[in-house]
Design a protein around this motif. Structure first.
Motif, PDB file in Angstrom:
ATOM      1  N   THR A  90      23.025  -8.514  15.889  1.00  0.00           N
ATOM      2  CA  THR A  90      22.989  -8.895  17.298  1.00  0.00           C
ATOM      3  C   THR A  90      24.411  -9.015  17.843  1.00  0.00           C
ATOM      4  OG1 THR A  90      22.962 -11.265  16.775  1.00  0.00           O
ATOM      5  CG2 THR A  90      20.822 -10.174  17.050  1.00  0.00           C
ATOM      6  N   VAL A  91      24.537  -8.691  19.117  1.00  0.00           N
ATOM      7  CA  VAL A  91      25.798  -8.874  19.832  1.00  0.00           C
ATOM      8  C   VAL A  91      25.443  -9.413  21.208  1.00  0.00           C
ATOM      9  CG1 VAL A  91      27.862  -7.786  20.785  1.00  0.00           C
ATOM     10  CG2 VAL A  91      26.912  -6.947  18.648  1.00  0.00           C
ATOM     11  N   THR A  92      25.994 -10.554  21.566  1.00  0.00           N
ATOM     12  CA  THR A  92      25.716 -11.108  22.880  1.00  0.00           C
ATOM     13  C   THR A  92      26.617 -10.456  23.927  1.00  0.00           C
ATOM     14  OG1 THR A  92      27.349 -12.895  22.761  1.00  0.00           O
ATOM     15  CG2 THR A  92      25.158 -13.321  21.793  1.00  0.00           C
ATOM     16  N   LEU A  93      26.240 -10.611  25.188  1.00  0.00           N
ATOM     17  CA  LEU A  93      27.066 -10.077  26.268  1.00  0.00           C
ATOM     18  C   LEU A  93      28.443 -10.734  26.260  1.00  0.00           C
ATOM     19  CD1 LEU A  93      27.423  -8.366  28.814  1.00  0.00           C
ATOM     20  CD2 LEU A  93      26.364 -10.224  30.121  1.00  0.00           C
ATOM     21  N   ALA A  94      28.488 -12.038  26.008  1.00  0.00           N
ATOM     22  CA  ALA A  94      29.773 -12.740  25.953  1.00  0.00           C
ATOM     23  C   ALA A  94      30.654 -12.167  24.849  1.00  0.00           C
ATOM     24  CB  ALA A  94      29.540 -14.233  25.734  1.00  0.00           C
ATOM     25  N   GLU A  95      30.044 -11.880  23.692  1.00  0.00           N
ATOM     26  CA  GLU A  95      30.813 -11.311  22.575  1.00  0.00           C
ATOM     27  C   GLU A  95      31.311  -9.917  22.915  1.00  0.00           C
ATOM     28  OE1 GLU A  95      28.512 -13.696  18.950  1.00  0.00           O
ATOM     29  OE2 GLU A  95      27.865 -11.681  19.563  1.00  0.00           O
ATOM     30  N   LEU A  96      30.471  -9.126  23.560  1.00  0.00           N
ATOM     31  CA  LEU A  96      30.868  -7.777  23.960  1.00  0.00           C
ATOM     32  C   LEU A  96      32.101  -7.825  24.854  1.00  0.00           C
ATOM     33  CD1 LEU A  96      30.121  -4.677  24.122  1.00  0.00           C
ATOM     34  CD2 LEU A  96      28.958  -5.265  26.249  1.00  0.00           C
TER      35      LEU A  96
ATOM     36  N   MET B   9       8.008   2.005  16.710  1.00  0.00           N
ATOM     37  CA  MET B   9       9.339   1.570  17.125  1.00  0.00           C
ATOM     38  C   MET B   9       9.222   0.304  17.993  1.00  0.00           C
ATOM     39  SD  MET B   9      12.126   3.621  19.440  1.00  0.00           S
ATOM     40  CE  MET B   9      12.118   5.012  18.301  1.00  0.00           C
ATOM     41  N   THR B  10       9.951  -0.716  17.680  1.00  0.00           N
ATOM     42  CA  THR B  10       9.881  -1.963  18.418  1.00  0.00           C
ATOM     43  C   THR B  10      11.164  -2.198  19.197  1.00  0.00           C
ATOM     44  OG1 THR B  10      10.829  -3.317  16.655  1.00  0.00           O
ATOM     45  CG2 THR B  10       8.441  -2.931  16.583  1.00  0.00           C
ATOM     46  N   GLN B  11      11.094  -3.146  20.129  1.00  0.00           N
ATOM     47  CA  GLN B  11      12.265  -3.506  20.894  1.00  0.00           C
ATOM     48  C   GLN B  11      13.366  -4.039  19.990  1.00  0.00           C
ATOM     49  OE1 GLN B  11      11.490  -6.218  24.108  1.00  0.00           O
ATOM     50  NE2 GLN B  11      13.647  -6.779  24.341  1.00  0.00           N
ATOM     51  N   ASN B  12      12.963  -4.796  18.946  1.00  0.00           N
ATOM     52  CA  ASN B  12      13.957  -5.332  18.013  1.00  0.00           C
ATOM     53  C   ASN B  12      14.695  -4.224  17.295  1.00  0.00           C
ATOM     54  OD1 ASN B  12      13.442  -7.982  18.676  1.00  0.00           O
ATOM     55  ND2 ASN B  12      11.984  -8.304  17.008  1.00  0.00           N
ATOM     56  N   ASP B  13      13.956  -3.153  16.930  1.00  0.00           N
ATOM     57  CA  ASP B  13      14.601  -2.021  16.262  1.00  0.00           C
ATOM     58  C   ASP B  13      15.706  -1.448  17.152  1.00  0.00           C
ATOM     59  OD1 ASP B  13      12.893  -2.257  14.125  1.00  0.00           O
ATOM     60  OD2 ASP B  13      11.447  -0.820  14.905  1.00  0.00           O
ATOM     61  N   TRP B  14      15.376  -1.265  18.429  1.00  0.00           N
ATOM     62  CA  TRP B  14      16.356  -0.691  19.366  1.00  0.00           C
ATOM     63  C   TRP B  14      17.538  -1.620  19.567  1.00  0.00           C
ATOM     64  CZ3 TRP B  14      17.268  -2.696  24.432  1.00  0.00           C
ATOM     65  CH2 TRP B  14      18.239  -1.976  25.149  1.00  0.00           C
TER      66      TRP B  14
ATOM     67  N   VAL C  19      31.776   6.819  25.230  1.00  0.00           N
ATOM     68  CA  VAL C  19      32.088   8.050  25.947  1.00  0.00           C
ATOM     69  C   VAL C  19      33.109   8.871  25.160  1.00  0.00           C
ATOM     70  CG1 VAL C  19      33.125   8.970  28.054  1.00  0.00           C
ATOM     71  CG2 VAL C  19      31.573   7.011  28.183  1.00  0.00           C
ATOM     72  N   ALA C  20      32.856  10.169  25.093  1.00  0.00           N
ATOM     73  CA  ALA C  20      33.733  11.124  24.401  1.00  0.00           C
ATOM     74  C   ALA C  20      33.755  10.922  22.892  1.00  0.00           C
ATOM     75  CB  ALA C  20      35.153  11.089  24.957  1.00  0.00           C
ATOM     76  N   GLN C  21      32.867  10.078  22.386  1.00  0.00           N
ATOM     77  CA  GLN C  21      32.734   9.894  20.935  1.00  0.00           C
ATOM     78  C   GLN C  21      31.354  10.344  20.452  1.00  0.00           C
ATOM     79  OE1 GLN C  21      35.243   8.947  18.935  1.00  0.00           O
ATOM     80  NE2 GLN C  21      36.541   8.892  20.753  1.00  0.00           N
ATOM     81  N   GLU C  22      30.328   9.999  21.216  1.00  0.00           N
ATOM     82  CA  GLU C  22      28.965  10.386  20.885  1.00  0.00           C
ATOM     83  C   GLU C  22      28.381  11.191  22.035  1.00  0.00           C
ATOM     84  OE1 GLU C  22      27.619   9.846  18.027  1.00  0.00           O
ATOM     85  OE2 GLU C  22      29.069   8.420  17.184  1.00  0.00           O
ATOM     86  N   GLU C  23      27.695  12.275  21.719  1.00  0.00           N
ATOM     87  CA  GLU C  23      27.130  13.124  22.774  1.00  0.00           C
ATOM     88  C   GLU C  23      25.956  12.456  23.470  1.00  0.00           C
ATOM     89  OE1 GLU C  23      25.428  17.703  23.374  1.00  0.00           O
ATOM     90  OE2 GLU C  23      26.138  17.022  21.409  1.00  0.00           O
ATOM     91  N   HIS C  24      25.134  11.733  22.707  1.00  0.00           N
ATOM     92  CA  HIS C  24      23.955  11.085  23.264  1.00  0.00           C
ATOM     93  C   HIS C  24      23.915   9.607  22.887  1.00  0.00           C
ATOM     94  CE1 HIS C  24      22.697  15.377  23.163  1.00  0.00           C
ATOM     95  NE2 HIS C  24      22.164  15.064  24.340  1.00  0.00           N
ATOM     96  N   THR C  25      23.217   8.823  23.700  1.00  0.00           N
ATOM     97  CA  THR C  25      23.086   7.389  23.490  1.00  0.00           C
ATOM     98  C   THR C  25      21.643   6.969  23.736  1.00  0.00           C
ATOM     99  OG1 THR C  25      25.366   6.916  24.167  1.00  0.00           O
ATOM    100  CG2 THR C  25      23.786   5.108  24.330  1.00  0.00           C
ATOM    101  N   GLU C  26      21.115   6.135  22.843  1.00  0.00           N
ATOM    102  CA  GLU C  26      19.772   5.592  23.050  1.00  0.00           C
ATOM    103  C   GLU C  26      19.907   4.407  24.011  1.00  0.00           C
ATOM    104  OE1 GLU C  26      15.859   3.957  20.590  1.00  0.00           O
ATOM    105  OE2 GLU C  26      17.777   4.199  19.562  1.00  0.00           O
ATOM    106  N   VAL C  27      19.862   4.709  25.293  1.00  0.00           N
ATOM    107  CA  VAL C  27      20.181   3.717  26.306  1.00  0.00           C
ATOM    108  C   VAL C  27      19.058   2.701  26.505  1.00  0.00           C
ATOM    109  CG1 VAL C  27      19.306   5.116  28.209  1.00  0.00           C
ATOM    110  CG2 VAL C  27      21.119   3.451  28.633  1.00  0.00           C
ATOM    111  N   LEU C  28      17.826   3.088  26.209  1.00  0.00           N
ATOM    112  CA  LEU C  28      16.657   2.210  26.234  1.00  0.00           C
ATOM    113  C   LEU C  28      15.806   2.540  25.015  1.00  0.00           C
ATOM    114  CD1 LEU C  28      15.688   2.435  30.020  1.00  0.00           C
ATOM    115  CD2 LEU C  28      16.655   0.435  28.853  1.00  0.00           C
ATOM    116  N   PRO C  29      14.885   1.668  24.634  1.00  0.00           N
ATOM    117  CA  PRO C  29      14.073   1.956  23.437  1.00  0.00           C
ATOM    118  C   PRO C  29      13.397   3.325  23.522  1.00  0.00           C
ATOM    119  CG  PRO C  29      13.713  -0.293  24.152  1.00  0.00           C
ATOM    120  CD  PRO C  29      14.544   0.353  25.213  1.00  0.00           C
ATOM    121  N   GLY C  30      13.787   4.222  22.626  1.00  0.00           N
ATOM    122  CA  GLY C  30      13.189   5.543  22.575  1.00  0.00           C
ATOM    123  C   GLY C  30      13.647   6.489  23.656  1.00  0.00           C
TER     124      GLY C  30
END
Length: 233
Positions: free
Chosen positions: A58-64, A1-6, A82-93
């Motif tokens: 990709t999504v930039t912070l400005a676009e977000l 798993m790479t950073q790009n994948d995440w 929030v309230a849509q997905e129970e879990h989130t991959e907040v950092l790689p892995g």
């Protein structure tokens, strides 16, 4: 798993939320593109289509930020659904509960860690210390919001008591309302001292307090009485 994948998966999660909020509002991709342009950051319809379909990874912070504003939702909800997905991959892995990830993002809670044996979530002492140190600015801002809410309440109750005194049917009733008004006024003055003290403490810590409304500009005047009276100093 790479950073790009995440990062691609993260962009995909954002794109999914963009599409969901857009569809929920009955908004076309072109309408969303137009709203972004009106906000000062043009995003072509084709760019949005590629993002939602996964062709753009990709999504930039400005676009977000501009997409969140165009959709009328907090940017947080595009990053952490929030309230849509129970879990989130907040950092790689590293997958955590979406609400826990959101609270970490907003500075409400430290970063959580899952115990490998029990599966329970906990906070390491290092994570807690780092969070406590870094969250000082956010905490002070929130305290000021609380102070102003309390101040508004005290002023409102004082004004209500004064008006009640004007229409009181007996002198005893009038005096009781006036005593209430005086008490609420003293409460307001004590809260103002706390606000002054808090704003002064922020500046001493190298922080910038939020802008005051014109009617509250006097709260930046620190007096010797304020220093003695606020927070038991």
């Amino acid at each position: 798993m790479t950073q790009n994948d995440w990062s691609e998966r993260l962009a995909g999660a954002v794109a999914k939320e963009v599409r969901r909020h857009r569809k929920r509002q009955g908004m076309s991709a072109q309408e969303l593109a137009d709203r972004c342009a009106n906000l000062g950051m043009p995003l072509k319809r084709s760019v949005l289509a590629n993002l939602e379909s996964g062709r753009r990874t990709t999504v930039t912070l400005a676009e977000l930020i501009v997409l969140a504003r165009a959709l009328g939702v907090p940017p947080l909800l595009l990053a952490f659904p929030v309230a849509q997905e129970e879990h989130t991959e907040v950092l790689p892995g590293q997958t955590v509960g979406t609400w826990a990830a959101a609270k970490w993002f907003t500075g409400d809670d430290p970063f959580p860690t899952r115990d490998k044996d029990s599966g329970n979530w906990f906070v390491t002492s290092d994570d807690f210390d780092e969070w406590q140190s870094g969250a000082e600015a956010i905490d002070r801002m929130r305290w000021q919001d609380r102070y102003f809410a309390q101040l508004s309440g005290a002023h409102s109750r004082a004004e209500g008591a004064r008006k009640a005194a004007e229409t009181a049917s007996t002198s005893a009733e009038r005096e009781a309302h006036l005593r209430t008004a005086e008490a609420e006024q003293r409460t307001a003055e004590a809260i103002e001292r706390e606000i002054r003290f808090n704003r002064n403490a922020m500046r001493k810590a190298g922080l910038t307090p939020p802008e005051l409304r014109p009617e509250s500009q006097h709260l930046d005047d620190i007096t010797a009485e304020d220093r003695r009276g606020a927070s038991g100093q």
